[in-house]
Design a protein around this motif. Sequence first.
Motif, PDB file in Angstrom:
ATOM      1  N   GLY A   1      -9.604  -9.664  31.728  1.00 33.04           N
ATOM      2  CA  GLY A   1      -8.991  -8.825  30.635  1.00 33.04           C
ATOM      3  C   GLY A   1     -10.069  -8.445  29.496  1.00 33.04           C
ATOM      4  N   MET A   2     -11.256  -8.925  29.747  1.00 33.64           N
ATOM      5  CA  MET A   2     -12.233  -8.226  28.834  1.00 33.64           C
ATOM      6  C   MET A   2     -13.012  -7.036  29.641  1.00 33.64           C
ATOM      7  SD  MET A   2     -15.500 -10.402  27.147  1.00 33.64           S
ATOM      8  CE  MET A   2     -14.361 -11.329  26.080  1.00 33.64           C
ATOM      9  N   VAL A   3     -13.162  -5.913  28.827  1.00 34.08           N
ATOM     10  CA  VAL A   3     -13.968  -4.727  29.311  1.00 34.08           C
ATOM     11  C   VAL A   3     -15.263  -5.026  29.452  1.00 34.08           C
ATOM     12  CG1 VAL A   3     -14.335  -2.158  29.146  1.00 34.08           C
ATOM     13  CG2 VAL A   3     -11.942  -3.331  28.331  1.00 34.08           C
ATOM     14  N   THR A   4     -15.981  -4.827  30.824  1.00 36.45           N
ATOM     15  CA  THR A   4     -17.252  -5.061  30.996  1.00 36.45           C
ATOM     16  C   THR A   4     -18.180  -3.835  30.596  1.00 36.45           C
ATOM     17  OG1 THR A   4     -17.381  -4.358  33.255  1.00 36.45           O
ATOM     18  CG2 THR A   4     -16.497  -6.567  32.864  1.00 36.45           C
TER      19      THR A   4
ATOM     20  N   ALA B   1      -3.546  -1.960  15.667  1.00 43.25           N
ATOM     21  CA  ALA B   1      -3.038  -3.292  15.521  1.00 43.25           C
ATOM     22  C   ALA B   1      -4.024  -4.114  16.036  1.00 43.25           C
ATOM     23  CB  ALA B   1      -1.950  -3.408  16.704  1.00 43.25           C
ATOM     24  N   HIS B   2      -5.077  -3.734  16.808  1.00 44.60           N
ATOM     25  CA  HIS B   2      -6.177  -4.692  17.259  1.00 44.60           C
ATOM     26  C   HIS B   2      -7.112  -4.873  15.987  1.00 44.60           C
ATOM     27  CE1 HIS B   2      -4.581  -4.916  21.306  1.00 44.60           C
ATOM     28  NE2 HIS B   2      -5.442  -5.762  21.431  1.00 44.60           N
ATOM     29  N   ARG B   3      -7.358  -3.644  15.253  1.00 48.13           N
ATOM     30  CA  ARG B   3      -8.326  -3.785  14.249  1.00 48.13           C
ATOM     31  C   ARG B   3      -7.657  -4.792  13.187  1.00 48.13           C
ATOM     32  NH1 ARG B   3      -9.844   1.695  15.437  1.00 48.13           N
ATOM     33  NH2 ARG B   3      -8.093   2.452  14.273  1.00 48.13           N
ATOM     34  N   ALA B   4      -6.592  -4.710  13.207  1.00 52.90           N
ATOM     35  CA  ALA B   4      -5.717  -5.661  12.129  1.00 52.90           C
ATOM     36  C   ALA B   4      -5.860  -6.946  12.639  1.00 52.90           C
ATOM     37  CB  ALA B   4      -4.269  -5.193  11.692  1.00 52.90           C
ATOM     38  N   ASP B   5      -5.856  -7.170  13.895  1.00 53.35           N
ATOM     39  CA  ASP B   5      -5.595  -8.619  14.615  1.00 53.35           C
ATOM     40  C   ASP B   5      -7.046  -9.205  14.366  1.00 53.35           C
ATOM     41  OD1 ASP B   5      -3.137  -8.312  14.978  1.00 53.35           O
ATOM     42  OD2 ASP B   5      -3.050  -8.163  17.043  1.00 53.35           O
ATOM     43  N   LEU B   6      -8.103  -8.189  14.620  1.00 55.95           N
ATOM     44  CA  LEU B   6      -9.484  -8.650  14.759  1.00 55.95           C
ATOM     45  C   LEU B   6     -10.006  -8.830  13.205  1.00 55.95           C
ATOM     46  CD1 LEU B   6     -12.149  -9.002  16.042  1.00 55.95           C
ATOM     47  CD2 LEU B   6     -12.513  -6.476  15.726  1.00 55.95           C
TER      48      LEU B   6
ATOM     49  N   ARG C   1     -14.251  -5.926  22.486  1.00 57.82           N
ATOM     50  CA  ARG C   1     -14.342  -5.261  23.847  1.00 57.82           C
ATOM     51  C   ARG C   1     -13.590  -3.942  24.237  1.00 57.82           C
ATOM     52  NH1 ARG C   1     -17.368  -7.634  28.136  1.00 57.82           N
ATOM     53  NH2 ARG C   1     -18.877  -9.217  27.030  1.00 57.82           N
ATOM     54  N   LEU C   2     -12.308  -4.027  23.796  1.00 58.39           N
ATOM     55  CA  LEU C   2     -11.331  -2.948  24.021  1.00 58.39           C
ATOM     56  C   LEU C   2     -11.538  -1.867  22.968  1.00 58.39           C
ATOM     57  CD1 LEU C   2      -8.744  -2.161  25.648  1.00 58.39           C
ATOM     58  CD2 LEU C   2      -7.405  -3.218  23.596  1.00 58.39           C
ATOM     59  N   LEU C   3     -12.003  -2.309  21.642  1.00 58.30           N
ATOM     60  CA  LEU C   3     -11.650  -0.829  20.639  1.00 58.30           C
ATOM     61  C   LEU C   3     -12.743   0.278  21.052  1.00 58.30           C
ATOM     62  CD1 LEU C   3     -11.930  -3.119  17.484  1.00 58.30           C
ATOM     63  CD2 LEU C   3     -10.216  -1.444  18.302  1.00 58.30           C
ATOM     64  N   PRO C   4     -13.701  -0.109  22.016  1.00 56.05           N
ATOM     65  CA  PRO C   4     -14.463   1.156  22.378  1.00 56.05           C
ATOM     66  C   PRO C   4     -13.685   1.956  23.405  1.00 56.05           C
ATOM     67  CG  PRO C   4     -15.952  -0.297  22.179  1.00 56.05           C
ATOM     68  CD  PRO C   4     -14.767  -1.181  22.002  1.00 56.05           C
ATOM     69  N   VAL C   5     -13.017   1.458  24.189  1.00 58.49           N
ATOM     70  CA  VAL C   5     -11.857   2.117  25.315  1.00 58.49           C
ATOM     71  C   VAL C   5     -10.895   2.837  24.389  1.00 58.49           C
ATOM     72  CG1 VAL C   5     -10.518   1.704  26.770  1.00 58.49           C
ATOM     73  CG2 VAL C   5     -12.397   0.256  27.047  1.00 58.49           C
ATOM     74  N   LEU C   6     -10.373   2.292  23.582  1.00 59.60           N
ATOM     75  CA  LEU C   6      -9.277   2.994  22.756  1.00 59.60           C
ATOM     76  C   LEU C   6      -9.964   4.252  21.926  1.00 59.60           C
ATOM     77  CD1 LEU C   6      -7.519   0.082  21.519  1.00 59.60           C
ATOM     78  CD2 LEU C   6      -6.838   1.372  23.321  1.00 59.60           C
ATOM     79  N   ALA C   7     -11.097   4.104  21.547  1.00 63.43           N
ATOM     80  CA  ALA C   7     -11.660   5.288  20.613  1.00 63.43           C
ATOM     81  C   ALA C   7     -11.959   6.331  21.769  1.00 63.43           C
ATOM     82  CB  ALA C   7     -13.020   4.863  20.358  1.00 63.43           C
ATOM     83  N   LEU C   8     -12.319   6.064  22.982  1.00 63.40           N
ATOM     84  CA  LEU C   8     -12.661   7.212  24.085  1.00 63.40           C
ATOM     85  C   LEU C   8     -11.249   7.808  24.325  1.00 63.40           C
ATOM     86  CD1 LEU C   8     -15.314   5.598  26.376  1.00 63.40           C
ATOM     87  CD2 LEU C   8     -15.573   7.442  25.009  1.00 63.40           C
TER      88      LEU C   8
ATOM     89  N   LEU D   1      -6.411  -1.349  29.733  1.00 65.86           N
ATOM     90  CA  LEU D   1      -5.832  -1.750  28.764  1.00 65.86           C
ATOM     91  C   LEU D   1      -4.716  -2.750  29.364  1.00 65.86           C
ATOM     92  CD1 LEU D   1      -4.625  -1.464  25.757  1.00 65.86           C
ATOM     93  CD2 LEU D   1      -3.268   0.602  26.463  1.00 65.86           C
ATOM     94  N   ARG D   2      -4.109  -2.409  30.621  1.00 66.78           N
ATOM     95  CA  ARG D   2      -3.138  -3.486  31.095  1.00 66.78           C
ATOM     96  C   ARG D   2      -3.680  -4.817  31.446  1.00 66.78           C
ATOM     97  NH1 ARG D   2      -1.585  -0.240  34.839  1.00 66.78           N
ATOM     98  NH2 ARG D   2       0.190   0.336  33.740  1.00 66.78           N
ATOM     99  N   ALA D   3      -5.073  -4.789  31.992  1.00 67.58           N
ATOM    100  CA  ALA D   3      -5.583  -6.171  32.068  1.00 67.58           C
ATOM    101  C   ALA D   3      -5.863  -6.780  30.697  1.00 67.58           C
ATOM    102  CB  ALA D   3      -6.793  -6.022  32.695  1.00 67.58           C
TER     103      ALA D   3
END
Length: 225
Positions: free
Chosen positions: A145-148, A115-120, A88-95, A171-173
């Motif tokens: 914590g999950m982007v809706t 970092a999140h792609r590696a963790d994923l 859910r977070l990766l699209p936010v970071l891409a934007l 991102l903070r959430a």
Amino acid sequence: MAWGPLPPGGEETSVRAAITVPSLLLVAALLVAGCATGAGPPTPAATNADGATAAGAPAATPSGGTTSPAFSPTDVAWLQLTVAMAERLLPVLALAAERTTDPAWRRLAAEVADAHRADLARARGLLAESGAPASNPHEGHDMPGMVTAEQLTALRAATGGRFERLVAEYLRAHLTQAVRIARAEQRGGGNPAAMALAARVVRDGSAELARLARLAPAPATTPTG
């Protein structure tokens, strides 16, 4: 499965309970996250340190499958939730990386995304090793914590300062919740590789929160009472 907001102070209380009460399951942390599947894992009393039930059979995963002896239901539950949150977070970071003109924001978004792609990738690999079903029980659920979908729509429509404020908020959430549940996995997990990943999430997430605080300080809260 969308859950309503917790009462004031309820989330903090539940988080403290999840990481201090000795338990081999991440049930408490998942409840804090706001999601529990119908086919949940066995109760803590029925599971031992090897991830087996009292009868000696492999313990059921939160999605109804079984794990290898090296993975406890806690490990599987945390890995599944970590995957769902990162997706859910990766699209936010891409934007953020594409649309902001601030070099500091672009750098933060790119580095957090890496970092999140590696963790994923690591979490997906560990889930495959665990023998958990390919389907993720948290897919489509909205949790703290999950982007809706609604938040992502709002972000796509935002510009300028509002865009950066929303990125910072989401991102903070995410990072705050990711660190919380990773700490719960550190306390209650059983698989060394999963717990090592949790330690990395805590370390990196805490550092990213500190960077975010310098770039976009959290809004001050008004004292009550």
